[in-house]
Design a protein around this motif. Structure first.
Motif, PDB file in Angstrom:
ATOM      1  N   LEU A   1       0.816  -1.116  -0.004  1.00  0.00           N
ATOM      2  CA  LEU A   1       0.050   0.032  -0.022  1.00  0.00           C
ATOM      3  C   LEU A   1       0.796   1.400  -0.126  1.00  0.00           C
ATOM      4  O   LEU A   1       0.611   2.304  -0.581  1.00  0.00           O
ATOM      5  N   ILE A   2       2.099   1.291   1.023  1.00  0.00           N
ATOM      6  CA  ILE A   2       2.880   2.315   0.924  1.00  0.00           C
ATOM      7  C   ILE A   2       3.423   2.567  -0.477  1.00  0.00           C
ATOM      8  O   ILE A   2       3.574   3.538  -1.126  1.00  0.00           O
ATOM      9  N   ALA A   3       3.978   1.452  -1.022  1.00  0.00           N
ATOM     10  CA  ALA A   3       5.021   1.618  -2.181  1.00  0.00           C
ATOM     11  C   ALA A   3       3.810   1.908  -3.335  1.00  0.00           C
ATOM     12  O   ALA A   3       4.181   2.485  -3.990  1.00  0.00           O
ATOM     13  N   GLY A   4       2.550   1.403  -3.406  1.00  0.00           N
ATOM     14  CA  GLY A   4       1.783   1.731  -4.305  1.00  0.00           C
ATOM     15  C   GLY A   4       1.154   3.254  -4.303  1.00  0.00           C
ATOM     16  O   GLY A   4       1.421   3.982  -5.344  1.00  0.00           O
ATOM     17  N   TRP A   5       0.928   3.797  -3.094  1.00  0.00           N
ATOM     18  CA  TRP A   5       0.872   5.327  -3.095  1.00  0.00           C
ATOM     19  C   TRP A   5       2.102   6.053  -3.432  1.00  0.00           C
ATOM     20  O   TRP A   5       1.721   7.078  -4.178  1.00  0.00           O
ATOM     21  N   LEU A   6       3.446   5.679  -3.117  1.00  0.00           N
ATOM     22  CA  LEU A   6       4.499   6.422  -3.513  1.00  0.00           C
ATOM     23  C   LEU A   6       4.586   6.256  -5.102  1.00  0.00           C
ATOM     24  O   LEU A   6       4.825   7.400  -5.683  1.00  0.00           O
ATOM     25  N   GLY A   7       4.329   5.060  -5.442  1.00  0.00           N
ATOM     26  CA  GLY A   7       4.644   5.139  -6.916  1.00  0.00           C
ATOM     27  C   GLY A   7       3.648   5.799  -7.962  1.00  0.00           C
ATOM     28  O   GLY A   7       3.895   6.274  -8.754  1.00  0.00           O
ATOM     29  N   ASN A   8       2.546   6.062  -7.224  1.00  0.00           N
ATOM     30  CA  ASN A   8       1.363   6.847  -7.764  1.00  0.00           C
ATOM     31  C   ASN A   8       1.818   8.307  -7.739  1.00  0.00           C
ATOM     32  O   ASN A   8       1.418   8.957  -8.691  1.00  0.00           O
TER      33      ASN A   8
ATOM     34  N   ALA B   1       6.837  -2.036  -9.491  1.00  0.00           N
ATOM     35  CA  ALA B   1       5.666  -2.416 -10.071  1.00  0.00           C
ATOM     36  C   ALA B   1       4.611  -1.360 -10.342  1.00  0.00           C
ATOM     37  O   ALA B   1       4.172  -1.291 -11.291  1.00  0.00           O
ATOM     38  N   ALA B   2       4.403  -0.734  -9.170  1.00  0.00           N
ATOM     39  CA  ALA B   2       3.643   0.649  -9.238  1.00  0.00           C
ATOM     40  C   ALA B   2       4.044   1.448 -10.064  1.00  0.00           C
ATOM     41  O   ALA B   2       3.228   2.138 -11.029  1.00  0.00           O
ATOM     42  N   VAL B   3       5.285   2.011 -10.167  1.00  0.00           N
ATOM     43  CA  VAL B   3       5.651   2.963 -11.311  1.00  0.00           C
ATOM     44  C   VAL B   3       5.809   2.438 -12.653  1.00  0.00           C
ATOM     45  O   VAL B   3       5.180   3.337 -13.539  1.00  0.00           O
ATOM     46  N   ILE B   4       6.201   1.110 -12.889  1.00  0.00           N
ATOM     47  CA  ILE B   4       5.947   0.695 -14.347  1.00  0.00           C
ATOM     48  C   ILE B   4       4.563   0.739 -14.733  1.00  0.00           C
ATOM     49  O   ILE B   4       4.101   0.795 -15.763  1.00  0.00           O
ATOM     50  N   PHE B   5       3.857   0.268 -13.755  1.00  0.00           N
ATOM     51  CA  PHE B   5       2.166   0.230 -14.050  1.00  0.00           C
ATOM     52  C   PHE B   5       1.709   1.682 -14.482  1.00  0.00           C
ATOM     53  O   PHE B   5       0.941   1.695 -15.394  1.00  0.00           O
TER      54      PHE B   5
END
Length: 88
Positions: free
Chosen positions: A13-20, A73-77
């Protein structure tokens, strides 16, 4: 075992938020999409044989590779989604 899974979810969740937040022009629904994409990557980073020995651990979850895999993964997405949106 369940504690490690919860730690992995929190890291995703933290990494997804940061990647977003790294990619501009996001919408609130994109945050959840990035988190969903980050979860399997965090799981892979947490349990991959060579990488899970690197960095500090909480409940046998290596924090550094888990976070790095989820963030990547979040940044690539987000980048792929942005490119596809511009192409259409």
């Amino acid at each position: 075992m369940m504690g490690g899974f919860i730690v992995t979810i929190v890291i995703a969740l933290i990494a997804g938020w940061l990647g977003n937040n790294i990619i501009i022009r996001q919408t609130p629904q994109d945050i959840w999409e990035a988190c969903v994409v980050a979860l399997p990557a965090a799981w892979i980073g947490a349990y991959m044989p060579y990488f899970n020995t690197f960095g500090p651990k909480i409940m046998d979850i290596a924090l550094v590779p888990t976070f790095l895999f989820a963030l990547a993964a979040a940044v690539i997405f987000k980048v792929v989604k942005k490119v596809v949106k511009q192409a259409s």
